[in-house]
Design a protein around this motif. Sequence first.
Motif, PDB file in Angstrom:
ATOM      1  N   ASN A 179       0.853  -1.449  -0.202  1.00  0.00           N
ATOM      2  CA  ASN A 179       0.198   0.037  -0.029  1.00  0.00           C
ATOM      3  C   ASN A 179       0.895   1.485  -0.224  1.00  0.00           C
ATOM      4  OD1 ASN A 179      -2.881   1.350   0.030  1.00  0.00           O
ATOM      5  ND2 ASN A 179      -1.821   1.474   2.405  1.00  0.00           N
ATOM      6  N   THR A 180       1.700   1.423  -0.859  1.00  0.00           N
ATOM      7  CA  THR A 180       2.451   2.537  -0.670  1.00  0.00           C
ATOM      8  C   THR A 180       3.361   2.543  -2.369  1.00  0.00           C
ATOM      9  OG1 THR A 180       4.560   3.691   0.511  1.00  0.00           O
ATOM     10  CG2 THR A 180       4.428   1.722  -0.008  1.00  0.00           C
ATOM     11  N   CYS A 197      -0.980   1.833  -4.434  1.00  0.00           N
ATOM     12  CA  CYS A 197      -1.754   2.590  -2.776  1.00  0.00           C
ATOM     13  C   CYS A 197      -2.965   2.140  -3.406  1.00  0.00           C
ATOM     14  CB  CYS A 197      -1.302   3.593  -3.268  1.00  0.00           C
ATOM     15  SG  CYS A 197       0.677   4.763  -2.304  1.00  0.00           S
ATOM     16  N   GLU A 200      -6.007   4.014  -0.765  1.00  0.00           N
ATOM     17  CA  GLU A 200      -6.763   4.838  -1.075  1.00  0.00           C
ATOM     18  C   GLU A 200      -7.909   5.211  -1.299  1.00  0.00           C
ATOM     19  OE1 GLU A 200      -7.454   8.191   0.768  1.00  0.00           O
ATOM     20  OE2 GLU A 200      -5.046   7.511   0.750  1.00  0.00           O
ATOM     21  N   ASN A 202      -9.494   8.349  -0.984  1.00  0.00           N
ATOM     22  CA  ASN A 202      -9.923   8.996  -1.614  1.00  0.00           C
ATOM     23  C   ASN A 202      -9.582   8.681  -2.699  1.00  0.00           C
ATOM     24  OD1 ASN A 202      -8.980  12.077  -2.523  1.00  0.00           O
ATOM     25  ND2 ASN A 202      -9.679  12.500  -0.115  1.00  0.00           N
ATOM     26  N   LYS A 205      -7.006  12.190  -3.789  1.00  0.00           N
ATOM     27  CA  LYS A 205      -5.603  11.374  -3.064  1.00  0.00           C
ATOM     28  C   LYS A 205      -4.649  10.343  -4.497  1.00  0.00           C
ATOM     29  CE  LYS A 205      -6.398  13.206   1.809  1.00  0.00           C
ATOM     30  NZ  LYS A 205      -6.153  12.713   2.855  1.00  0.00           N
ATOM     31  N   LYS A 206      -5.247   9.630  -4.598  1.00  0.00           N
ATOM     32  CA  LYS A 206      -4.737   8.262  -6.011  1.00  0.00           C
ATOM     33  C   LYS A 206      -4.778   9.332  -6.713  1.00  0.00           C
ATOM     34  CE  LYS A 206      -4.527   4.289  -7.000  1.00  0.00           C
ATOM     35  NZ  LYS A 206      -3.516   2.925  -6.689  1.00  0.00           N
TER      36      LYS A 206
END
Length: 468
Positions: A179-180, A197, A200, A202, A205-206
């Motif tokens: 997840n990064t 990610c 995420e 949102n 933000k993604k």
Amino acid sequence: MSIIENLTSDRANWMSRLSDSLSLRDLSIPGTHDSGTECVAKGIAHCQNHSILKQLEEGVRFLDVRLKKDGGTLKVVHGIVDCKIDFKKVLEWCLNFLETNPRETILMCVKNDGDANIAQLFLDHVNDSKYKSLFLQTNKVPTLGDARGKIVFFRRFNSGDIEDYKEFGINWIVGWKDNTVFDINTDQGDKFTVEDCYNESNTNKKLDVVKKTLGKSLNDSARMFVTFCSIASGYGRLINTPYRYAWGGGTVDPAVNPKVYEYIAYRGYNKRFGIVIADFYNDEGADNYLVDSIIRSNFKAPSNDTIEDKGIYQILCKCSLKHIDINGRKKEDNVEAVIWTPYDAESQQFSFEHVDKDTYRIVAVHSGKCLEPTGSKNRDKVVQKAISNSDNQLWLLEEKEEGWLALKSKTSGLYLDVNNGNKHNGNSMVVYEANGTDAQRFNLHRFKVVTNTNNSVNASKAVTVKSK
């Protein structure tokens, strides 16, 4: 020059137009996340709407396959969800595709989504006499020439002490993070940057991290970039499924896939985005414009030197990243030219008929009629009219930055323009004095010509491009 004869059907062999000497690292490659989930019930585990074979036929070249050991079988799964196919079916699809399209390659990432180790059973499948020659025996990123007709294997499971894996498969299990965004540097010298990610929810933000990764891929040729555009539903977010994150609905705004398309299409041809991985790559089968934009980025744009007389093109507007369309697909005189979301229709295809140096008539394929301004003042609309000898139907093509073109009316000197730069479907095409904005910049996606006996033009939906 390299010609994709028919983009709708020849998405199946787009790689065949690229040079053997290119490394897979040099390419933009469309991919799917949890590629084997077509048969899963709609909901949080359903990520694709087509079989793996159809994905390959529609231009996808990276497959994300999740497996679980079940006795002597490897089942395709998504976490705890059974995808109702086994790995042999996946191999059969890949074999059939590559036998039909031997100049293509498939990149396949395999992850263990079960508790039991799959390393030996996976090798047993790969070493089956039917599939033994299907995989490229390498642990490094190969050239396209070496990979043609083969599967390039990326490993995301523990291989234990099995010697065969030392020379087989690109090792992604060491260095993979959760997840990064992270880097993987293999012992063989390959360097990867991976954006995954997935947690995420949102989408703004993604999209920020997706665009940042895609942007880096344009400027760092030493690394292979892998961008997952997908978002997992996850506990507490069950209202939003992978489909909604991809294409909208529920509480999702903005949807991810249209924004990724816009980012890639805006940058035009001859770019390098790496592996771009999506859920529901074509919006439940309605179109394929996300995959098409990734494919086209591998090629150079048509220019005045390469535009073919009576070649058929889609016209992409830079400000909206939509195509010029004839309103309502109507065939009568005086119907407006507008912008519309890309889709496979002849009302979005235009024949460029060469008249003089850099001068063309632009003829709508579905009607056989020309684009023509209704007047010579700013914001006069552009419509279709029956072909005449009038200079009012002539357009001069001016080459601008990075493969974008401007189209100038020969009679008025005004430029084809998306009215007020508005991006909504149905907005009118007008003429306007030169202003240098994206509303006056266009890209051409070339199609093959077929001429009917009634003098109207038919198209078989293809793109002509220059290979790198």
